[in-house]
Design a protein around this motif. Sequence first.
Motif, short mmCIF file in Angstrom:
data_model
loop_
_atom_site.label_atom_id
_atom_site.label_comp_id
_atom_site.label_asym_id
_atom_site.label_seq_id
_atom_site.Cartn_x
_atom_site.Cartn_y
_atom_site.Cartn_z
N ARG A 29 -9.36 -53.25 -17.25
CA ARG A 29 -10.29 -52.98 -16.15
C ARG A 29 -11.74 -53.34 -16.49
O ARG A 29 -12.63 -53.14 -15.68
CB ARG A 29 -10.23 -51.50 -15.77
N ARG A 30 -11.96 -53.79 -17.71
CA ARG A 30 -13.30 -54.14 -18.20
C ARG A 30 -14.27 -52.96 -18.11
O ARG A 30 -15.42 -53.12 -17.73
CB ARG A 30 -13.85 -55.34 -17.45
N GLU A 31 -13.78 -51.79 -18.48
CA GLU A 31 -14.57 -50.57 -18.46
C GLU A 31 -15.07 -50.18 -19.85
O GLU A 31 -15.74 -49.17 -19.99
CB GLU A 31 -13.73 -49.41 -17.90
N ILE A 32 -14.76 -50.95 -20.87
CA ILE A 32 -15.10 -50.61 -22.24
C ILE A 32 -16.30 -51.45 -22.69
O ILE A 32 -16.27 -52.67 -22.62
CB ILE A 32 -13.90 -50.82 -23.18
N SER A 33 -17.34 -50.76 -23.16
CA SER A 33 -18.53 -51.44 -23.66
C SER A 33 -18.38 -51.72 -25.16
O SER A 33 -17.44 -51.28 -25.80
CB SER A 33 -19.77 -50.57 -23.41
N SER A 34 -19.36 -52.42 -25.70
CA SER A 34 -19.31 -52.72 -27.15
C SER A 34 -19.46 -51.44 -27.96
O SER A 34 -18.90 -51.32 -29.05
CB SER A 34 -20.38 -53.73 -27.51
N ARG A 35 -20.22 -50.46 -27.47
CA ARG A 35 -20.35 -49.17 -28.16
C ARG A 35 -19.00 -48.45 -28.17
O ARG A 35 -18.64 -47.83 -29.16
CB ARG A 35 -21.41 -48.32 -27.47
N ASP A 36 -18.27 -48.53 -27.05
CA ASP A 36 -16.95 -47.92 -26.98
C ASP A 36 -15.98 -48.58 -27.95
O ASP A 36 -15.16 -47.91 -28.56
CB ASP A 36 -16.39 -48.01 -25.56
N ILE A 37 -16.08 -49.89 -28.08
CA ILE A 37 -15.20 -50.60 -29.02
C ILE A 37 -15.49 -50.15 -30.45
O ILE A 37 -14.57 -49.94 -31.24
CB ILE A 37 -15.36 -52.12 -28.86
N GLY A 38 -16.76 -49.96 -30.78
CA GLY A 38 -17.11 -49.44 -32.10
C GLY A 38 -16.54 -48.05 -32.33
O GLY A 38 -16.04 -47.75 -33.42
N HIS A 39 -16.59 -47.20 -31.32
CA HIS A 39 -16.04 -45.85 -31.42
C HIS A 39 -14.52 -45.90 -31.60
O HIS A 39 -13.96 -45.17 -32.43
CB HIS A 39 -16.41 -45.06 -30.16
N ILE A 40 -13.86 -46.77 -30.86
CA ILE A 40 -12.40 -46.92 -30.97
C ILE A 40 -12.01 -47.44 -32.35
O ILE A 40 -11.07 -46.95 -32.97
CB ILE A 40 -11.88 -47.84 -29.85
#
Length: 194
Positions: A29-40
């Motif tokens: 859904r393209r709801e994940i930002s680069s900050r979210d990817i770092g958290h994941i």
Amino acid sequence: MPYPVAHVMFFVFCICAIAVYTTFVGLLRREISSRDIGHILLLLFIGAFFALYPDIMTVYNILVNGTIEHCHIGPIPTHSLLFSSSALLIGTFVGYMLYREFGKAVYMGLFAESASLSHLLLDDLARYDMDYFYPIYNRPISIFSYVDMEFARVDFLHYLLACYASIFFIAVVIMMALFALNHLGFEFRYRSEK
């Protein structure tokens, strides 16, 4: 002993399946930002590290002794609930260093503890006797040893208790991971249809 990759994959795809699902849906859904990817990626790294944590002595023994002995640090077995509880403390410390919030730090510690317990779960499923209750009970046991036996070979009550204990152990580890992931941003809710 299952290979290290099996421990990591078991934790990620079986215990933390909701995190994989929400990440996949968020990416689609393209709801994940680069900050979210770092958290994941941080959660994935911490989960992978603590899924391998009970085998930490293998690296030392390979380099120093030339063996793959990995189940003890001195007299303390690494495949016990006592040693796994150190994952809770270390994970909480790492969580506090990252988030500077005690609440999130505790959930990171709970997540690390569930990863460490998933290692014990998978080793026990692979038919290795574990020192779960060290130092209270010093003999190795296996929760899953009676699940695939015939009734004629063991007492029915013993068999029934072993089945309940093994399923309860799996459920507790999964619920710990879900509870921690829910408070670390991977939430799922029931949405009633109106």
